[in-house]
Design an enzyme around this catalytic site. Structure first.
Site, PDB file in Angstrom:
ATOM      1  N   HIS A   1       0.845  -1.194   0.000  1.00 13.28           N
ATOM      2  CA  HIS A   1       0.000   0.000   0.000  1.00 13.28           C
ATOM      3  C   HIS A   1       0.883   1.248   0.000  1.00 13.28           C
ATOM      4  CE1 HIS A   1      -3.998   1.758   0.602  1.00 13.28           C
ATOM      5  NE2 HIS A   1      -3.430   2.647   1.396  1.00 13.28           N
TER       6      HIS A   1
ATOM      7  N   HIS B   1      -2.827   4.594  -3.095  1.00 11.19           N
ATOM      8  CA  HIS B   1      -3.938   5.322  -2.472  1.00 11.19           C
ATOM      9  C   HIS B   1      -3.650   6.821  -2.572  1.00 11.19           C
ATOM     10  CE1 HIS B   1      -6.239   6.186   1.550  1.00 11.19           C
ATOM     11  NE2 HIS B   1      -6.825   6.753   0.504  1.00 11.19           N
TER      12      HIS B   1
ATOM     13  N   MET C   1      -4.465  10.391  -1.791  1.00  6.14           N
ATOM     14  CA  MET C   1      -5.169  11.317  -0.902  1.00  6.14           C
ATOM     15  C   MET C   1      -4.844  12.728  -1.364  1.00  6.14           C
ATOM     16  SD  MET C   1      -4.587   9.376   2.739  1.00  6.14           S
ATOM     17  CE  MET C   1      -3.185   8.365   2.266  1.00  6.14           C
TER      18      MET C   1
ATOM     19  N   PHE D   1      -2.478  10.912   8.558  1.00  7.24           N
ATOM     20  CA  PHE D   1      -1.383  10.535   9.446  1.00  7.24           C
ATOM     21  C   PHE D   1      -1.518   9.073   9.867  1.00  7.24           C
ATOM     22  CE2 PHE D   1      -1.882  15.086   9.972  1.00  7.24           C
ATOM     23  CZ  PHE D   1      -0.570  15.548   9.922  1.00  7.24           C
ATOM     24  N   GLY D   2      -0.390   8.401  10.003  1.00  9.45           N
ATOM     25  CA  GLY D   2      -0.383   7.027  10.476  1.00  9.45           C
ATOM     26  C   GLY D   2      -0.486   6.984  11.990  1.00  9.45           C
ATOM     27  N   GLY D   3      -0.825   5.807  12.519  1.00  9.61           N
ATOM     28  CA  GLY D   3      -0.832   5.610  13.960  1.00  9.61           C
ATOM     29  C   GLY D   3      -2.062   6.120  14.680  1.00  9.61           C
TER      30      GLY D   3
ATOM     31  N   GLY E   1      -6.320   2.067   8.064  1.00  4.67           N
ATOM     32  CA  GLY E   1      -6.327   3.014   9.170  1.00  4.67           C
ATOM     33  C   GLY E   1      -6.621   2.356  10.500  1.00  4.67           C
TER      34      GLY E   1
ATOM     35  N   GLY F   1      -0.066  -0.447   8.893  1.00  5.95           N
ATOM     36  CA  GLY F   1       1.232   0.211   8.877  1.00  5.95           C
ATOM     37  C   GLY F   1       2.030  -0.034  10.137  1.00  5.95           C
TER      38      GLY F   1
END
Length: 217
Positions: A31, A64, A66, A144-146, A177, A198
């Site tokens: 991804h 992806h 965005m 944002f990740g996490g 996500g 992730g």
């Protein structure tokens, strides 16, 4: 279960090593998040990194976007060798521009995915569900990740599955996500076909084992 590790959580100083790990693993896709700092409040990476990754990657590339104007980058994405191009429903002003984007993605030999933010009703897909290859349900607001996973995502996956069945469509469901060990089984049970993860993968003690466990769901 198809596992698509999110490169956004990888070690950017050692991307070659991370790609080698993905190649060895049970992951089927990779991804790749492209952010423009406009549609989402963050900037990630673009085509130079994508091209570099593709020189080593043996898995399918799941891109992806965005960004505000994904239609401008269809040919460039296809030229890199992407298998799937995901675009956000929210960036299109009308159904005609969205349908045109889907057609253009297919014309370049890629599969077309439509991504929905957590506050976009699944019902908006009714008029295009038979024209796309995948629905990406966001488990967080993108950028944002996490982030913490929204539990309502599980019901949204179930609703998407019912919509697909109602229309007799052949469409995969991907979730991105906040996916981790505490919600992955519930997402699989609800009807998810692809899990994007992730931090849960790349920050784990053994990413290859983590990927293997997810793939067995």
């Amino acid at each position: 279960m198809i596992v698509s590790p999110s490169l956004l959580s990888a070690d950017f100083l050692h991307l070659d090593r991370e790609i080698e790990m993905i190649n060895r693993s049970d992951a089927q896709w990779l991804h790749f998040d492209v952010m423009d700092g406009h549609f989402v409040p963050n900037i990630s990476y673009g085509f130079p990194i994508m091209q570099a990754v593709m020189t080593k990657l043996t898995k399918k590339l799941d891109v992806h976007f965005m960004i505000t104007n994904p239609s401008d980058y269809i040919k460039q994405t296809a030229a890199v060798g992407a298998m799937m191009m995901n675009v956000h429903y929210e960036v299109f002003n009308n159904i005609y521009s969205l349908k045109q984007c889907i057609q253009d993605i297919h014309a370049e030999g890629m599969k077309a995915g439509i991504t929905l933010n957590p506050d976009t009703p699944v019902s908006v897909l009714s008029f295009i569900i038979n024209e796309i290859d995948m629905v990406l349900i966001m488990g967080v607001f993108p950028g944002f990740g996490g982030q913490k996973f929204f539990p309502a995502t599980i019901d949204r996956v179930r609703e998407t599955k019912e919509l697909i069945k109602t229309h007799g469509a052949q469409v995969l469901i991907e979730v991105d996500g906040g996916v981790n060990g505490s919600n992955a089984q519930a997402l699989a049970d609800a009807g998810a076909d692809i899990l994007v993860s992730g931090n849960y993968i790349f920050k784990s003690f053994n990413p290859e084992v983590t990927i293997s466990e997810l793939s067995k769901l």
